[in-house]
Scaffold this motif. Structure first.
Motif, PDB file in Angstrom:
ATOM      1  N   ALA A 243      -9.328   4.516  -2.826  1.00 37.53           N
ATOM      2  CA  ALA A 243      -9.058   5.383  -1.676  1.00 37.53           C
ATOM      3  C   ALA A 243      -9.722   6.740  -1.865  1.00 37.53           C
ATOM      4  O   ALA A 243     -10.302   7.299  -0.930  1.00 37.53           O
ATOM      5  N   ALA A 244      -9.629   7.297  -3.072  1.00 37.35           N
ATOM      6  CA  ALA A 244     -10.282   8.583  -3.344  1.00 37.35           C
ATOM      7  C   ALA A 244     -11.776   8.493  -3.060  1.00 37.35           C
ATOM      8  O   ALA A 244     -12.369   9.400  -2.458  1.00 37.35           O
ATOM      9  N   LYS A 245     -12.378   7.395  -3.478  1.00 36.90           N
ATOM     10  CA  LYS A 245     -13.811   7.186  -3.248  1.00 36.90           C
ATOM     11  C   LYS A 245     -14.122   7.152  -1.747  1.00 36.90           C
ATOM     12  O   LYS A 245     -15.094   7.760  -1.286  1.00 36.90           O
ATOM     13  N   TRP A 246     -13.288   6.467  -0.977  1.00 29.65           N
ATOM     14  CA  TRP A 246     -13.511   6.374   0.473  1.00 29.65           C
ATOM     15  C   TRP A 246     -13.456   7.747   1.118  1.00 29.65           C
ATOM     16  O   TRP A 246     -14.327   8.095   1.933  1.00 29.65           O
ATOM     17  N   PHE A 247     -12.463   8.550   0.774  1.00 33.34           N
ATOM     18  CA  PHE A 247     -12.331   9.871   1.388  1.00 33.34           C
ATOM     19  C   PHE A 247     -13.505  10.766   1.007  1.00 33.34           C
ATOM     20  O   PHE A 247     -14.031  11.500   1.855  1.00 33.34           O
ATOM     21  N   TRP A 248     -13.932  10.721  -0.241  1.00 30.40           N
ATOM     22  CA  TRP A 248     -15.095  11.544  -0.632  1.00 30.40           C
ATOM     23  C   TRP A 248     -16.352  11.093   0.110  1.00 30.40           C
ATOM     24  O   TRP A 248     -17.112  11.916   0.621  1.00 30.40           O
ATOM     25  N   ASN A 249     -16.566   9.792   0.169  1.00 26.56           N
ATOM     26  CA  ASN A 249     -17.791   9.289   0.789  1.00 26.56           C
ATOM     27  C   ASN A 249     -17.850   9.552   2.288  1.00 26.56           C
ATOM     28  O   ASN A 249     -18.942   9.551   2.870  1.00 26.56           O
ATOM     29  N   LYS A 250     -16.712   9.788   2.944  1.00 28.55           N
ATOM     30  CA  LYS A 250     -16.709  10.191   4.349  1.00 28.55           C
ATOM     31  C   LYS A 250     -17.038  11.671   4.503  1.00 28.55           C
ATOM     32  O   LYS A 250     -17.294  12.136   5.613  1.00 28.55           O
ATOM     33  N   HIS A 251     -17.027  12.407   3.400  1.00 28.64           N
ATOM     34  CA  HIS A 251     -17.370  13.833   3.393  1.00 28.64           C
ATOM     35  C   HIS A 251     -16.489  14.633   4.350  1.00 28.64           C
ATOM     36  O   HIS A 251     -16.974  15.440   5.156  1.00 28.64           O
ATOM     37  N   PHE A 252     -15.181  14.400   4.254  1.00 28.51           N
ATOM     38  CA  PHE A 252     -14.235  15.202   5.024  1.00 28.51           C
ATOM     39  C   PHE A 252     -14.169  16.613   4.439  1.00 28.51           C
ATOM     40  O   PHE A 252     -14.248  16.806   3.224  1.00 28.51           O
ATOM     41  N   ALA A 253     -13.958  17.595   5.305  1.00 27.70           N
ATOM     42  CA  ALA A 253     -13.749  18.970   4.839  1.00 27.70           C
ATOM     43  C   ALA A 253     -12.329  19.159   4.332  1.00 27.70           C
ATOM     44  O   ALA A 253     -12.067  20.043   3.501  1.00 27.70           O
ATOM     45  N   GLY A 254     -11.391  18.340   4.822  1.00 29.99           N
ATOM     46  CA  GLY A 254     -10.006  18.420   4.396  1.00 29.99           C
ATOM     47  C   GLY A 254      -9.258  17.216   4.921  1.00 29.99           C
ATOM     48  O   GLY A 254      -9.753  16.476   5.786  1.00 29.99           O
ATOM     49  N   VAL A 255      -8.061  17.007   4.393  1.00 30.24           N
ATOM     50  CA  VAL A 255      -7.193  15.918   4.850  1.00 30.24           C
ATOM     51  C   VAL A 255      -5.816  16.502   5.121  1.00 30.24           C
ATOM     52  O   VAL A 255      -5.404  17.483   4.495  1.00 30.24           O
ATOM     53  N   ALA A 256      -5.107  15.905   6.052  1.00 30.86           N
ATOM     54  CA  ALA A 256      -3.744  16.366   6.353  1.00 30.86           C
ATOM     55  C   ALA A 256      -2.950  15.212   6.947  1.00 30.86           C
ATOM     56  O   ALA A 256      -3.507  14.217   7.418  1.00 30.86           O
ATOM     57  N   GLY A 257      -1.636  15.358   6.931  1.00 32.72           N
ATOM     58  CA  GLY A 257      -0.765  14.354   7.513  1.00 32.72           C
ATOM     59  C   GLY A 257       0.644  14.900   7.640  1.00 32.72           C
ATOM     60  O   GLY A 257       0.931  16.038   7.239  1.00 32.72           O
ATOM     61  N   ASP A 258       1.528  14.084   8.183  1.00 30.91           N
ATOM     62  CA  ASP A 258       2.935  14.487   8.286  1.00 30.91           C
ATOM     63  C   ASP A 258       3.750  13.979   7.106  1.00 30.91           C
ATOM     64  O   ASP A 258       4.954  14.196   7.038  1.00 30.91           O
ATOM     65  N   MET A 259       3.114  13.333   6.145  1.00 28.16           N
ATOM     66  CA  MET A 259       3.796  12.794   4.974  1.00 28.16           C
ATOM     67  C   MET A 259       4.116  13.921   3.988  1.00 28.16           C
ATOM     68  O   MET A 259       3.427  14.939   3.962  1.00 28.16           O
ATOM     69  N   ILE A 260       5.113  13.712   3.162  1.00 32.76           N
ATOM     70  CA  ILE A 260       5.531  14.772   2.247  1.00 32.76           C
ATOM     71  C   ILE A 260       4.550  14.973   1.098  1.00 32.76           C
ATOM     72  O   ILE A 260       4.475  16.057   0.516  1.00 32.76           O
ATOM     73  N   ALA A 261       3.770  13.943   0.768  1.00 28.99           N
ATOM     74  CA  ALA A 261       2.809  14.075  -0.322  1.00 28.99           C
ATOM     75  C   ALA A 261       1.421  13.568   0.059  1.00 28.99           C
ATOM     76  O   ALA A 261       0.558  13.445  -0.810  1.00 28.99           O
ATOM     77  N   PHE A 262       1.212  13.241   1.313  1.00 27.74           N
ATOM     78  CA  PHE A 262      -0.014  12.621   1.830  1.00 27.74           C
ATOM     79  C   PHE A 262      -0.188  11.221   1.241  1.00 27.74           C
ATOM     80  O   PHE A 262      -0.353  10.259   1.976  1.00 27.74           O
ATOM     81  N   GLU A 263      -0.161  11.078  -0.081  1.00 26.04           N
ATOM     82  CA  GLU A 263      -0.220   9.754  -0.702  1.00 26.04           C
ATOM     83  C   GLU A 263       1.201   9.238  -0.937  1.00 26.04           C
ATOM     84  O   GLU A 263       2.170  10.003  -0.911  1.00 26.04           O
ATOM     85  N   HIS A 264       1.326   7.943  -1.154  1.00 26.63           N
ATOM     86  CA  HIS A 264       2.650   7.344  -1.298  1.00 26.63           C
ATOM     87  C   HIS A 264       3.343   7.827  -2.566  1.00 26.63           C
ATOM     88  O   HIS A 264       2.699   8.170  -3.568  1.00 26.63           O
ATOM     89  N   LEU A 265       4.673   7.857  -2.515  1.00 25.52           N
ATOM     90  CA  LEU A 265       5.511   8.229  -3.659  1.00 25.52           C
ATOM     91  C   LEU A 265       6.474   7.105  -3.982  1.00 25.52           C
ATOM     92  O   LEU A 265       7.030   6.498  -3.068  1.00 25.52           O
ATOM     93  N   PRO A 266       6.728   6.870  -5.280  1.00 29.14           N
ATOM     94  CA  PRO A 266       5.997   7.423  -6.413  1.00 29.14           C
ATOM     95  C   PRO A 266       4.647   6.738  -6.566  1.00 29.14           C
ATOM     96  O   PRO A 266       4.404   5.696  -5.933  1.00 29.14           O
ATOM     97  N   PRO A 267       3.757   7.295  -7.397  1.00 29.21           N
ATOM     98  CA  PRO A 267       2.482   6.605  -7.633  1.00 29.21           C
ATOM     99  C   PRO A 267       2.709   5.275  -8.346  1.00 29.21           C
ATOM    100  O   PRO A 267       3.764   5.051  -8.943  1.00 29.21           O
ATOM    101  N   THR A 268       1.714   4.413  -8.255  1.00 32.96           N
ATOM    102  CA  THR A 268       1.793   3.096  -8.891  1.00 32.96           C
ATOM    103  C   THR A 268       0.828   3.036 -10.063  1.00 32.96           C
ATOM    104  O   THR A 268      -0.352   3.371  -9.919  1.00 32.96           O
TER     105      THR A 268
END
Length: 339
Positions: A243-268
């Motif tokens: 997922a990190a690779k996908w977001f970098w390769n899209k060359h976004f200036a930033g990411v945001a969401g309504d989630m409390i940590a953007f990524e799922h909790l807890p990590p796996t």
């Protein structure tokens, strides 16, 4: 910045894992970069973003500062105090107020100092710091820290926002989930939603994802909110290297969401599939510390969802002006979507 390398071609940084963008935005003969992917917001990119403004409609993306009554992890909720001028030397009819809160307790941007790479204890572009250095005054005398006040040196954030309404997509597909469980929003699903909505990603976009998390907490009592959040489990984007690779390769200036940590909790933990600790969050380490890509969390996206559906468009002009104080690690985004 068409020359920006993709994830697999990022130059190796000694002692760091693959996918480290330190030095990528540095300019010869100048101090080390402190803005990260905001460098993608060139004048041409910003001028193109202004073409999204056609309807004269604005939508606030800011949840109330007391959206979470009792934040987790010992963080401070909103403390609002009002003073009458009559009780002060001003001796007049009127009021002042003071607010104190942890910047993670409602809509916020995470600065590039919020989470460091746990492997090296270093933040974006190799910076190392301390609470004393971050706490304003002359602590950052060399102006080396990639904190949110640096955004004001470039005029804040103005970009093209692209909205991925995952909640509406999930409802339509019959995908049942609770925002308060470890539900993973995959990159494949993000691409499917984008295709369904007719969204085409462009370099310099800020991607904004709706899961329904803040809506599920809105209007609830302190006790009910605490009950729902007690497990410290939450939906979010799949937190893995792919997922990190996908977001970098899209060359976004930033990411945001309504989630409390953007990524799922807890990590796996990828080796075992077991729950990991906060120190093992994957996207926070890649985005903030390695890429220099800011993360927005707990944004209020319900009105944006309704506006996008009504207008039949999911891109807009996005503006954001975080609080301007030295050493700012997090801040309300003060974000607007303009159509």
């Amino acid at each position: 910045m068409s020359h920006l390398p993709d994830f697999d071609n990022l130059p190796d940084v000694p002692g760091m894992r693959k996918g480290c963008a330190w030095g990528v935005f540095d300019k010869p003969g100048q101090e080390k970069d402190k803005l990260g992917t905001l460098n993608l917001l060139t004048q041409d990119v910003v001028k193109a973003a202004y073409k999204e403004l056609t309807e004269g409609i604005s939508v606030s993306l800011n949840w109330p500062l007391d959206g979470i009554k009792t934040p987790g992890f010992g963080r401070k909720g909103l403390d609002h105090t009002v003073y009458s001028f009559l009780d002060t030397p001003l001796a007049a009819h009127g009021y002042d107020d003071e607010v104190a809160f942890n910047t993670q307790c409602s809509s916020q941007w995470d600065s590039l100092c919020h989470v460091h790479c746990q492997q090296s204890a270093k933040g974006y572009n190799g910076v190392q710091t301390s609470p004393q250095e971050l706490m304003g005054g002359s602590g950052d005398a060399e102006a080396k820290l990639p904190t949110l006040n640096r955004w004001h040196e470039r005029g804040g954030l103005v970009a093209r926002g692209v909205f991925i309404d995952y909640k509406r997509y999930a409802d339509a597909k019959g995908i049942k989930f609770s925002p308060f469980e470890t539900h993973k929003i995959t990159v494949q699903e993000l691409e499917e939603v984008a295709e369904t909505q007719g969204v085409e990603f462009k370099p310099g976009d800020v991607i904004i994802i709706r899961s329904g998390f803040t809506e599920a907490l809105t209007g609830l009592s302190d006790a009910k909110q605490s009950e729902l959040m007690a497990s410290h489990r939450a939906c979010g984007v799949t937190g893995d290297v792919a997922a990190a690779k996908w977001f970098w390769n899209k060359h976004f200036a930033g990411v945001a969401g309504d989630m409390i940590a953007f990524e799922h909790l807890p990590p796996t933990r990828p080796e075992t599939g077991e729950d990991g600790t906060i120190a093992e969050l994957v996207l926070h380490q890649y985005f903030l510390a390695l890429f220099g890509m800011p993360i927005g969390e707990l944004w209020d996206l319900k009105a944006l969802s309704e506006t996008c559906e009504r207008l039949g468009r999911y891109s807009f002009l996005l503006t954001s002006s975080p609080l301007n104080y030295p050493g700012s690690i997090g801040s309300p985004p003060n974000a607007l979507a303009l159509f």
